[in-house]
Design an enzyme around this catalytic site. Structure first.
Site, PDB file in Angstrom:
ATOM      1  CE  LYS A 110       5.085   5.757  -6.976  1.00 30.17           C
ATOM      2  NZ  LYS A 110       4.900   4.160  -6.962  1.00 30.17           N
ATOM      3  CE  LYS A 191      11.988   2.859   0.167  1.00 33.72           C
ATOM      4  NZ  LYS A 191      12.585   2.006  -0.745  1.00 33.72           N
ATOM      5  CE  LYS A 194      11.340  -3.558  -6.183  1.00 29.89           C
ATOM      6  NZ  LYS A 194      10.094  -2.600  -6.269  1.00 29.89           N
TER       7      LYS A 194
END
Ligand code: ATP
Ligand code: MG
Length: 320
Positions: A110, A191, A194
């Site tokens: 990130k 996967k 969100k």
């Protein structure tokens, strides 16, 4: 009796993977003391919009209720509303190495995305350790993406206990019994998430039936033309079969075409989501009820959290 904590980040639209992988196991285990924690503090580690975080926190709490989490048995809390989480966070930072935090894969991923890197992104795994340790939980259901952070929580707890005396329960990470890993329908190698850049492969728990039908009808399959469970060779078809099994609760019967498979999946998903959507609409009419649920959740966990912080302060050398 074992105590469990399951966390949800209020970072966007909850999806079928969250329901099957996390909410259902939580509902199934409600005979043991459990905490469902909405990690709204974690949502502040990246560029965020204040109103969106606030709204998402309430949405996640409402969806948990709509999915069957019983607030009489499971405490539903937002970590920002239980200030013991942040107090313990600081104390745990004092037993964590900079290198340990900087090594976390999620931090590397990130922080490499560009833009300003918030210091809270670096220390977030330490907050997660506090989220867990403050409640004396011994089991934490975690997906693979969180296993490195859980390991850090265990390391911190063990180190603190060894250095300053027995203070924390060392938590164990568990894979929830029924947790299939639901993959993205447009890209079955990833996967369902969100935060996926595109919603094309995601089945949102509150999506209207028409959207769900479209997403499933466009799901990526392959050219083999046979409906077969083969994760390596036919990941898209296998994902659809697993969704079908998880939603219908039985082994899929004989299916002769991808069209037939997709129709069955659409019906099974709709049968699971329709009542959740209806309950969500009902609950949304009274947002003060959801606020009360969070307040009750906080009141039920706070005595233990206060005691853990007191114990930690005493052990580490602070005045009472
Ligand atoms: P984000 O992309 O923001 O990390 P997420 O979709 O991974 O969102 P989380 O809030 O991180 O969702 O996770 C909530 C819970 O749902 C966790 O217990 C996690 O393991 C589980 N979960 C998330 N995605 C899936 C999935 N695709 N299949 C099964 N379980 C999942
Ligand atoms: Mg995640």
């Amino acid at each position: 009796m074992t105590r469990r904590l399951t966390g949800f980040q209020p970072t966007g639209n909850l999806h079928l993977g969250n329901l099957i992988g996390a909410m259902r196991p939580l509902v199934a285990a409600q005979d043991r003391p459990s905490i469902a924690m909405i990690a709204d503090l974690h949502a502040l580690t990246m560029e965020h919009d204040p109103e969106t975080v606030r709204a998402n926190t309430l949405t996640v709490a409402t969806v948990l209720l709509a999915a069957g989490v019983d607030p009489q048995r499971t405490a539903i809390i937002a970590n920002s509303q239980v200030p013991e989480h942040t107090e313990l966070h600081y104390l745990l930072e004092c037993v964590t190495g900079y290198g340990e935090a900087a090594r976390m894969i999620q931090f590397k991923e990130k922080s490499g995305a560009g833009g300003t890197v918030r210091l809270s992104l670096l220390t977030y795994p330490v907050l997660m350790a506090a989220d867990i340790l403050v409640h004396d939980v011994d089991q934490v259901p975690v997906g693979e993406d969180q296993s490195q952070h859980l390991e850090l929580a265990r390391t911190i707890a063990t180190r603190f206990n060894a250095r300053y005396g027995a203070t924390f329960v060392v938590p164990e990470g568990i894979r929830p019994e029924s947790a299939a890993r639901i993959m993205d329908l447009a890209d079955p190698a990833r996967k369902m998430s969100k935060s996926a850049p595109s919603p094309a492969g995601r089945i949102g728990l509150l999506d209207p039936p028409e959207t769900i039908r479209k997403v499933i009808s466009r799901a990526v399959t392959d050219t083999a033309g046979v409906v077969r469970h083969d994760r390596e060779g036919q990941p898209g078809v296998t994902n659809l079969l697993e969704i079908l099994r998880a939603c219908s609760g039985r082994e899929p019967g004989e299916l002769t075409s991808y069209g037939a498979l997709k129709r069955e999946v659409t019906d099974a998903v709709e049968a699971v989501l329709a009542p959740i959507r209806a309950r969500y609409a009902e609950l949304s009419e009274d947002p003060s009820h959801v606020r009360e649920v969070l307040a009750k959740g906080k009141a039920s966990v706070q005595p233990r959290a206060t005691e853990t912080v007191r114990r930690t302060r005493a052990a580490i050398g602070l005045l009472d």
